[in-house]
Write a protein that holds these residues in place. Sequence first.
Motif, PDB file in Angstrom:
ATOM      1  N   HIS A 384       0.824  -1.211   0.000  1.00  7.60           N
ATOM      2  CA  HIS A 384       0.000   0.000   0.000  1.00  7.60           C
ATOM      3  C   HIS A 384       0.857   1.259   0.000  1.00  7.60           C
ATOM      4  N   ALA A 385       1.981   1.234   0.708  1.00  8.14           N
ATOM      5  CA  ALA A 385       2.886   2.396   0.729  1.00  8.14           C
ATOM      6  C   ALA A 385       3.430   2.680  -0.664  1.00  8.14           C
ATOM      7  N   LEU A 386       3.737   1.640  -1.431  1.00  6.60           N
ATOM      8  CA  LEU A 386       4.200   1.828  -2.804  1.00  6.60           C
ATOM      9  C   LEU A 386       3.085   2.372  -3.689  1.00  6.60           C
ATOM     10  N   HIS A 387       1.891   1.827  -3.546  1.00  5.74           N
ATOM     11  CA  HIS A 387       0.777   2.259  -4.389  1.00  5.74           C
ATOM     12  C   HIS A 387       0.395   3.708  -4.118  1.00  5.74           C
ATOM     13  N   ARG A 388       0.572   4.172  -2.901  1.00  2.40           N
ATOM     14  CA  ARG A 388       0.268   5.570  -2.603  1.00  2.40           C
ATOM     15  C   ARG A 388       1.191   6.510  -3.358  1.00  2.40           C
ATOM     16  N   ARG A 389       2.363   6.013  -3.757  1.00  2.00           N
ATOM     17  CA  ARG A 389       3.298   6.792  -4.570  1.00  2.00           C
ATOM     18  C   ARG A 389       3.163   6.463  -6.057  1.00  2.00           C
ATOM     19  N   ASP A 390       2.067   5.767  -6.416  1.00  3.03           N
ATOM     20  CA  ASP A 390       1.833   5.368  -7.807  1.00  3.03           C
ATOM     21  C   ASP A 390       2.959   4.500  -8.354  1.00  3.03           C
ATOM     22  N   ILE A 391       3.404   3.557  -7.531  1.00  4.97           N
ATOM     23  CA  ILE A 391       4.491   2.657  -7.916  1.00  4.97           C
ATOM     24  C   ILE A 391       3.982   1.212  -7.864  1.00  4.97           C
ATOM     25  N   LEU A 392       4.248   0.462  -8.916  1.00  6.98           N
ATOM     26  CA  LEU A 392       3.957  -0.969  -8.935  1.00  6.98           C
ATOM     27  C   LEU A 392       5.228  -1.729  -8.553  1.00  6.98           C
ATOM     28  N   HIS A 393       5.107  -2.686  -7.643  1.00 11.43           N
ATOM     29  CA  HIS A 393       6.287  -3.464  -7.250  1.00 11.43           C
ATOM     30  C   HIS A 393       6.574  -4.573  -8.262  1.00 11.43           C
ATOM     31  N   GLN A 394       5.543  -5.333  -8.639  1.00 10.44           N
ATOM     32  CA  GLN A 394       5.572  -6.336  -9.701  1.00 10.44           C
ATOM     33  C   GLN A 394       6.407  -7.578  -9.397  1.00 10.44           C
ATOM     34  N   ALA A 395       6.961  -7.682  -8.201  1.00 10.17           N
ATOM     35  CA  ALA A 395       7.740  -8.877  -7.849  1.00 10.17           C
ATOM     36  C   ALA A 395       7.456  -9.255  -6.400  1.00 10.17           C
ATOM     37  N   ILE A 396       6.172  -9.267  -6.034  1.00  8.20           N
ATOM     38  CA  ILE A 396       5.787  -9.632  -4.662  1.00  8.20           C
ATOM     39  C   ILE A 396       5.764 -11.148  -4.580  1.00  8.20           C
ATOM     40  N   ARG A 397       6.783 -11.707  -3.964  1.00  8.17           N
ATOM     41  CA  ARG A 397       6.910 -13.152  -3.806  1.00  8.17           C
ATOM     42  C   ARG A 397       7.781 -13.421  -2.588  1.00  8.17           C
ATOM     43  N   PRO A 398       7.708 -14.635  -2.041  1.00  5.62           N
ATOM     44  CA  PRO A 398       8.359 -14.906  -0.742  1.00  5.62           C
ATOM     45  C   PRO A 398       9.834 -14.552  -0.687  1.00  5.62           C
ATOM     46  N   GLU A 399      10.592 -14.762  -1.761  1.00  3.42           N
ATOM     47  CA  GLU A 399      12.030 -14.488  -1.697  1.00  3.42           C
ATOM     48  C   GLU A 399      12.343 -12.998  -1.617  1.00  3.42           C
ATOM     49  N   ASN A 400      11.368 -12.141  -1.896  1.00  4.25           N
ATOM     50  CA  ASN A 400      11.572 -10.693  -1.790  1.00  4.25           C
ATOM     51  C   ASN A 400      10.953 -10.109  -0.527  1.00  4.25           C
ATOM     52  N   ILE A 401      10.564 -10.977   0.387  1.00  2.42           N
ATOM     53  CA  ILE A 401       9.956 -10.539   1.649  1.00  2.42           C
ATOM     54  C   ILE A 401      10.860 -11.010   2.784  1.00  2.42           C
ATOM     55  N   MET A 402      11.487 -10.066   3.459  1.00 10.91           N
ATOM     56  CA  MET A 402      12.405 -10.397   4.547  1.00 10.91           C
ATOM     57  C   MET A 402      11.678 -10.337   5.889  1.00 10.91           C
ATOM     58  N   ILE A 403      12.016 -11.277   6.773  1.00 10.58           N
ATOM     59  CA  ILE A 403      11.484 -11.304   8.141  1.00 10.58           C
ATOM     60  C   ILE A 403      12.666 -11.198   9.088  1.00 10.58           C
ATOM     61  N   ASP A 404      12.664 -10.143   9.919  1.00  8.84           N
ATOM     62  CA  ASP A 404      13.790  -9.983  10.836  1.00  8.84           C
ATOM     63  C   ASP A 404      13.540 -10.739  12.139  1.00  8.84           C
TER      64      ASP A 404
END
Length: 585
Positions: A384-404
């Motif tokens: 949602h933070a990206l979309h508010r800036r009119d930006i598409l991420h286009q690579a939302i998948r588990p390997e691009n999601i970090m958990i600290d």
Amino acid sequence: MQNGLSLSFGHAFVAPDQRRHRSSMSVQIPGNPRQLEIKGACAIIADSTWRNAIARQAGDISVRGFLADYYSTPDHWDIKTSATRVLRALNGWCYSQSRYVQGGSYISSLSAIVFRGRESFLFHMGDTLVFRLRGAEFEQLSRDHVTDLGGYRYPSRALGMDNNIDIDHMSLPLKIGDVFLFTSQAVRGTLTPTDYVHAIRQQDNDLDAACERLAGMARERAGARGYGADAFCFQLVRVEGLPSEDAGLPEQLPGQLPIPAELEAGDRIDGFLIESIISKTSRAHVYAVRDEASLRRMVMKVPSPEMSSRNPYLEHFLLQQWIGERVRSPFVVRIVTPPRPRRHLYYLMRPVEGQPLDHWLEQHPEAGIEQRLDIARQLARAVHALHRRDILHQAIRPENIMIDEHDQVVLIDFGACARRLDDDNNAALALARDGRLGMHSAPEYALGLGVSRRSDQYSLASTIYWLLTSAMPYAVAPNTLKNEQALSTLTYRRARDINPQVPAALDDALQRALSARRALRFRRLSELIQALRYATTFTDDEDDDVSSLSPDKTSETPSRQKSLRLWQGIAAALMVVLLVVVVIK
């Protein structure tokens, strides 16, 4: 010797009621020296037609919209690219919005000059007027785009008049003492070039007074000829100082920097020590680095040397940095400003001490449904933070999601990001399809259809579905589809059939967000976020009663109930104190 560009300006309106005026003007000089040297200063005027019911709004939107968007464009875009792209986007918005207005439109003439270094850049459409006074020479720089209809002159090629627009643009060298005059077409027939020169020269030290003098003269001439003078406006900009002729930009723009050679652990670049190699692909290399001055650890992303001749890729690499600098969210990886001027092309990111989501789940198979829902909510906020800036991420998948280590979600990798220009962003489609499609990509990527924020919505929902069920929503992977007719063969598998703990309402929301056809998904991502926010698990015996509960009741967690009891206790204590005070009195 002058230290840099310096301007002075003044303006004046002729209107008994400023709210009825149909023109807008502004001069913006950035306070940030670097922004001034990269983007320059800007003077602009917009003027709408007198029969327009929302003339003032049209002018204001044109001026404010251009200035806001122009100074938000990437630093590596040149002046012409930045201004023309902003004007075309603004034109499209004004044209589309005019359809919803009765008795008026967002059509306006517009002229803007960008002053940078020792040059100026004029962008013009419609019939606004721009003149330059240099010594005794007074000349018009803009061209009148007008059409005569029934004895009236109307602007043509104006902003918002048509979906496509032609923009006049020219560059002019600057000299100290140059004076630029911006005014509207209404002043035609009132003042002569001699009048302009005399008025400006007589008030040479006060441009506001010079504008007021011009306004007074125009009002007097118009009154003598029997027509109104409530549409006159004047703006003057004078060049007070310029950089020396041999002075360029103090620092190279990112697009002018060379790509470094392939680096190894132990190498040094621009004061950074390469500690390890995080990843290497044919497109980019990512390194863990340490600043040798501050000892701060960061992540450096560098284009692959093989991409040095691929201008479209390098353009997008620079866009990645621009995107990261403008998105402010704890759930999106942060870009770090280099502590020193760069001599090579790269950008720096804040390191994320954690592991990708797929690895995290392998090590935490016992993670409960509430913990997984919390990760899903954080991920949704990142998108949602990206979309508010009119930006598409286009690579939302588990390997691009970090958990600290604190279960904080950080969305990484701007490699496929694109600006959302419209609902059929072909550039974004091509970018994402360039070897980047995965199991969680929306079907429209594989089929070559237009993409939009709803495409990210699909990828987000697919990742959440996988997070909750360890399975995929369709038996057939959408990225393997060959034609649009194949969309009808996709049948959604209920998440509750795989994991009964998934709330029924959330399963319904995921089913809609995962619709094979883009138009059937949620119109806004916030609707999916709302479903995640109120997602609460129930036992099988409680399922029948869920529909009777309000969202507020279904979302009460034990911690929320504990907080509620605490505040109830505090309120009761305060009431007792109040009663004691009353009794004592």
